[in-house]
Design an enzyme around this catalytic site. Structure first.
Site, PDB file in Angstrom:
ATOM      1  N   ARG A 149     -71.471  -7.373 -26.699  1.00  0.00           N
ATOM      2  CA  ARG A 149     -72.122  -6.810 -28.045  1.00  0.00           C
ATOM      3  C   ARG A 149     -73.206  -7.556 -28.458  1.00  0.00           C
ATOM      4  O   ARG A 149     -73.107  -8.758 -28.822  1.00  0.00           O
ATOM      5  CB  ARG A 149     -70.838  -6.755 -29.048  1.00  0.00           C
ATOM      6  CG  ARG A 149     -71.126  -6.052 -30.290  1.00  0.00           C
ATOM      7  CD  ARG A 149     -70.068  -6.086 -31.411  1.00  0.00           C
ATOM      8  NE  ARG A 149     -70.267  -7.034 -32.223  1.00  0.00           N
ATOM      9  CZ  ARG A 149     -69.783  -7.168 -33.396  1.00  0.00           C
ATOM     10  NH1 ARG A 149     -68.925  -6.080 -33.755  1.00  0.00           N
ATOM     11  NH2 ARG A 149     -69.851  -8.225 -34.353  1.00  0.00           N
ATOM     12  N   TYR A 161     -74.227  -7.633 -41.058  1.00  0.00           N
ATOM     13  CA  TYR A 161     -73.023  -7.627 -40.344  1.00  0.00           C
ATOM     14  C   TYR A 161     -73.035  -8.178 -39.038  1.00  0.00           C
ATOM     15  O   TYR A 161     -74.086  -7.742 -38.307  1.00  0.00           O
ATOM     16  CB  TYR A 161     -72.409  -6.256 -40.434  1.00  0.00           C
ATOM     17  CG  TYR A 161     -71.490  -6.092 -39.473  1.00  0.00           C
ATOM     18  CD1 TYR A 161     -70.210  -6.903 -39.705  1.00  0.00           C
ATOM     19  CD2 TYR A 161     -71.399  -5.706 -38.167  1.00  0.00           C
ATOM     20  CE1 TYR A 161     -68.882  -6.911 -38.868  1.00  0.00           C
ATOM     21  CE2 TYR A 161     -70.593  -5.811 -37.283  1.00  0.00           C
ATOM     22  CZ  TYR A 161     -69.341  -6.689 -37.328  1.00  0.00           C
ATOM     23  OH  TYR A 161     -68.317  -6.707 -36.832  1.00  0.00           O
ATOM     24  N   ASP A 212     -72.561  -2.569 -33.008  1.00  0.00           N
ATOM     25  CA  ASP A 212     -71.686  -1.959 -33.994  1.00  0.00           C
ATOM     26  C   ASP A 212     -72.759  -1.784 -35.111  1.00  0.00           C
ATOM     27  O   ASP A 212     -73.192  -2.641 -35.849  1.00  0.00           O
ATOM     28  CB  ASP A 212     -70.853  -3.070 -34.427  1.00  0.00           C
ATOM     29  CG  ASP A 212     -69.478  -2.630 -35.198  1.00  0.00           C
ATOM     30  OD1 ASP A 212     -69.807  -1.407 -35.810  1.00  0.00           O
ATOM     31  OD2 ASP A 212     -68.499  -3.182 -35.369  1.00  0.00           O
ATOM     32  N   HIS A 214     -71.407  -0.409 -37.870  1.00  0.00           N
ATOM     33  CA  HIS A 214     -70.520  -0.906 -38.885  1.00  0.00           C
ATOM     34  C   HIS A 214     -70.537   0.407 -40.038  1.00  0.00           C
ATOM     35  O   HIS A 214     -70.703  -0.153 -41.395  1.00  0.00           O
ATOM     36  CB  HIS A 214     -70.545  -2.014 -39.536  1.00  0.00           C
ATOM     37  CG  HIS A 214     -69.407  -2.784 -39.724  1.00  0.00           C
ATOM     38  ND1 HIS A 214     -68.859  -2.926 -41.141  1.00  0.00           N
ATOM     39  CD2 HIS A 214     -68.472  -3.745 -39.009  1.00  0.00           C
ATOM     40  CE1 HIS A 214     -68.088  -3.523 -40.817  1.00  0.00           C
ATOM     41  NE2 HIS A 214     -67.682  -3.992 -39.702  1.00  0.00           N
ATOM     42  N   GLU A 238     -71.056   1.885 -31.759  1.00  0.00           N
ATOM     43  CA  GLU A 238     -69.817   1.778 -32.527  1.00  0.00           C
ATOM     44  C   GLU A 238     -70.209   2.204 -34.066  1.00  0.00           C
ATOM     45  O   GLU A 238     -71.233   1.534 -34.514  1.00  0.00           O
ATOM     46  CB  GLU A 238     -69.172   0.490 -32.426  1.00  0.00           C
ATOM     47  CG  GLU A 238     -67.875   0.370 -33.252  1.00  0.00           C
ATOM     48  CD  GLU A 238     -67.525  -1.244 -33.011  1.00  0.00           C
ATOM     49  OE1 GLU A 238     -67.653  -1.929 -32.066  1.00  0.00           O
ATOM     50  OE2 GLU A 238     -66.682  -1.580 -33.832  1.00  0.00           O
ATOM     51  N   GLU A 264     -61.685   1.627 -35.481  1.00  0.00           N
ATOM     52  CA  GLU A 264     -60.958   0.540 -35.914  1.00  0.00           C
ATOM     53  C   GLU A 264     -60.291   0.566 -37.322  1.00  0.00           C
ATOM     54  O   GLU A 264     -59.378  -0.191 -37.288  1.00  0.00           O
ATOM     55  CB  GLU A 264     -61.975  -0.720 -35.898  1.00  0.00           C
ATOM     56  CG  GLU A 264     -62.927  -0.714 -36.964  1.00  0.00           C
ATOM     57  CD  GLU A 264     -63.876  -1.817 -36.592  1.00  0.00           C
ATOM     58  OE1 GLU A 264     -64.450  -2.070 -35.568  1.00  0.00           O
ATOM     59  OE2 GLU A 264     -64.618  -2.439 -37.840  1.00  0.00           O
ATOM     60  N   ARG A 285     -61.102   3.145 -30.960  1.00  0.00           N
ATOM     61  CA  ARG A 285     -60.998   1.503 -31.275  1.00  0.00           C
ATOM     62  C   ARG A 285     -59.629   1.260 -32.099  1.00  0.00           C
ATOM     63  O   ARG A 285     -59.853   0.161 -32.633  1.00  0.00           O
ATOM     64  CB  ARG A 285     -62.245   1.452 -32.252  1.00  0.00           C
ATOM     65  CG  ARG A 285     -63.590   1.558 -31.210  1.00  0.00           C
ATOM     66  CD  ARG A 285     -64.094   0.411 -30.799  1.00  0.00           C
ATOM     67  NE  ARG A 285     -64.359  -0.633 -31.741  1.00  0.00           N
ATOM     68  CZ  ARG A 285     -63.853  -1.984 -31.551  1.00  0.00           C
ATOM     69  NH1 ARG A 285     -63.279  -2.443 -30.646  1.00  0.00           N
ATOM     70  NH2 ARG A 285     -64.316  -2.881 -32.442  1.00  0.00           N
ATOM     71  N   GLU A 341     -62.199  -5.798 -27.080  1.00  0.00           N
ATOM     72  CA  GLU A 341     -62.792  -6.468 -27.752  1.00  0.00           C
ATOM     73  C   GLU A 341     -62.040  -7.992 -27.921  1.00  0.00           C
ATOM     74  O   GLU A 341     -60.847  -8.057 -28.116  1.00  0.00           O
ATOM     75  CB  GLU A 341     -62.976  -6.023 -29.369  1.00  0.00           C
ATOM     76  CG  GLU A 341     -64.078  -6.996 -30.256  1.00  0.00           C
ATOM     77  CD  GLU A 341     -64.166  -6.393 -31.906  1.00  0.00           C
ATOM     78  OE1 GLU A 341     -63.541  -5.664 -32.022  1.00  0.00           O
ATOM     79  OE2 GLU A 341     -64.929  -7.003 -32.020  1.00  0.00           O
ATOM     80  N   TRP A 404     -69.505  -1.054 -46.277  1.00  0.00           N
ATOM     81  CA  TRP A 404     -70.084  -2.458 -45.603  1.00  0.00           C
ATOM     82  C   TRP A 404     -69.922  -2.552 -44.080  1.00  0.00           C
ATOM     83  O   TRP A 404     -69.048  -1.916 -43.507  1.00  0.00           O
ATOM     84  CB  TRP A 404     -69.041  -3.501 -46.170  1.00  0.00           C
ATOM     85  CG  TRP A 404     -69.446  -4.912 -45.401  1.00  0.00           C
ATOM     86  CD1 TRP A 404     -70.546  -5.836 -45.514  1.00  0.00           C
ATOM     87  CD2 TRP A 404     -68.657  -5.825 -44.533  1.00  0.00           C
ATOM     88  NE1 TRP A 404     -70.465  -6.727 -44.707  1.00  0.00           N
ATOM     89  CE2 TRP A 404     -69.241  -6.680 -44.024  1.00  0.00           C
ATOM     90  CE3 TRP A 404     -67.372  -5.148 -43.855  1.00  0.00           C
ATOM     91  CZ2 TRP A 404     -68.713  -7.757 -42.969  1.00  0.00           C
ATOM     92  CZ3 TRP A 404     -66.826  -6.010 -42.759  1.00  0.00           C
ATOM     93  CH2 TRP A 404     -67.602  -7.122 -42.283  1.00  0.00           C
TER      94      TRP A 404
END
Ligand code: KDG
Ligand code: MG
Length: 404
Positions: A149, A161, A212, A214, A238, A264, A285, A341, A404
């Site tokens: 990643r 992030y 990612d 995010h 992601e 996630e 995820r 991950e 975030w």
């Protein structure tokens, strides 16, 4: 003769970071461990377990894993959500651990046995600028990792992030309030293609690159981003939009063939159902801990299998070595697995949770210890008491709050 649960204890400690651990003991003296960590909300799930679940488990049969899951889920009436599902997830993991120990078998054998010799993982490379990121990627390559990643700093933003000045990135910061950081989609979106282009040029076509976003972009921004990075052949992009508006991913899907991963923050099969059935994602995820444990995660992956979607579970440092073990046992025995991950842990975390699983050359092995193969060094854990710690919050330059 049937065994019975005699205690269900919740241990909260902060070896480097906070973890919530459930320890179930049976009358026959078998101990099962489960992870119930919800980053930044640890005490809520500890209370849910201690005050509302532990008393219900006493004197029940630990081998009734599915029935216990249904009882805790359906019996609560107020259900779903990360706190409830992490609490149920911890019970579920601990019961599979007990079953494995009773049978003298690692959990992956109880789940049907191996379908792969090794479980590929992806790790995190990051750098504030492109040269620093390329150096980080080179280090990961030297360790034999082939799924990486990549996250980089963004000119104009002072915190981003996935990027840290510290070699061990940990997004949750200790303290009574979350820290704040700024984010501007335009700055990020213009920078990412340059970053991915430089990494792809360096590693060549055979390395799997992931990124990612995010949860921060609008549907049109996400569609534009997915299109603009298509030529760099990501393994996945992601969380390109916030997860609540699932239809948003249709626009992204229609705009590009960049593979998409999300989930996630999902907690049940019903959170995943629309995206999987409509083939709007390539990887799901959900973390074993936050999606109700091994029993419920298996159902999510079975639904995904029927729709050409693969599992790519969440595995940052806030997923403890116990939940990571559960993920590796599932990965070893689930056909439609993409990649796991693996962010890694501090030495102290490895000492608090000695484990049979291992990581080397870009792959994970569950090990052959009975159950999940993770122990708890309680004394060492309790030397590091809970400390409030929160994930940051983000605002745009105009001061408005952003995901975030
Ligand atoms: O607790 C939140 C973190 O686990 C999350 O920010 C990490 O997005 C993440 C990832 O993909 O590992
Ligand atoms: Mg993520």
């Amino acid at each position: 003769m049937t065994d019975r649960i005699v205690s269900a204890e919740v241990l909260v400690g902060s070896p480097t970071r906070n973890y919530v651990t459930l320890r179930i003991t049976t009358a026959d003296g078998i101990v099962g461990l489960g992870d119930a960590t919800v980053n930044g909300r640890e005490l809520s799930v500890a209370s849910y377990l201690r005050d509302h679940i532990a008393p219900l488990l006493i004197d029940t049969d630990p081998s009734r894993i599915e029935d216990t899951w249904q009882y805790l889920y359906r019996g609560a009436y107020w259900r779903r959500g990360p706190i409830t599902m992490a609490a149920i997830g911890a019970v579920d993991m601990a019961l599979w651990d007990i079953l494995g120990k009773r049978a003298g078998l690692p959990v992956y054998q109880l789940l049907g046995g191996r379908v792969r010799d090794a479980v590929p993982y992806y790790s995190h490379a990051f750098g504030w600028d492109i040269p620093a990121l390329l150096e980080s990627v080179a280090e990961h390559r030297e360790r034999g990792e082939t799924y990486i990643r990549v996250q980089s700093g963004v000119p104009g933003l002072d915190k981003v992030y996935g990027v840290s000045k510290d070699p061990n990135y940990e997004p949750a910061g200790r303290g009574a309030r979350p820290s704040e950081e700024h984010f501007e989609p335009g700055l990020y979106m213009r920078n990412l293609p340059k970053v991915l282009g430089a990494v792809r040029d360096m590693v060549g076509p055979d390395i799997h690159l992931l990124h990612d976003a995010h949860h921060r972009l609008t549907p049109t921004q996400a569609a534009r981003l997915a299109k603009s990075v298509e030529e760099f052949d990501l393994f996945w992009l992601e969380d390109v939009t916030p997860a609540e508006d699932q239809e948003a991913l249709r626009l992204v899907r229609n705009a590009s063939v960049t593979p998409l991963a999300i989930g996630e923050v999902f907690n049940t099969i019903w959170d995943c159902q629309y995206l999987i059935e409509n083939r709007l994602i390539d990887y799901i995820r959900t973390a074993i801990v936050h999606a109700g444990g091994i029993s419920h995660s298996r159902k999510i992956y079975a639904l995904a299998e029927a729709h050409g979607v693969k599992a790519g579970p969440h595995g940052p440092s806030d997923v403890s070595p116990i939940a990571l073990a559960a993920s590796i046992h599932l990965a070893a025995s689930t056909h439609n697995w993409g990649v796991q991950e693996y962010m890694g842990y501090s030495e102290l975390v490895h000492e608090v949770f000695p484990h049979a699983w291992s990581a080397s050359d870009g792959t994970l092995q569950p090990g052959d210890a009975p159950g999940l193969g993770v122990e708890l060094n309680e004394e060492l854990l309790l030397q590091h008491p809970y400390e409030p710690a929160y994930l940051p919050t983000a605002r745009r330059f105009d001061g408005s709050v952003l995901d975030w």
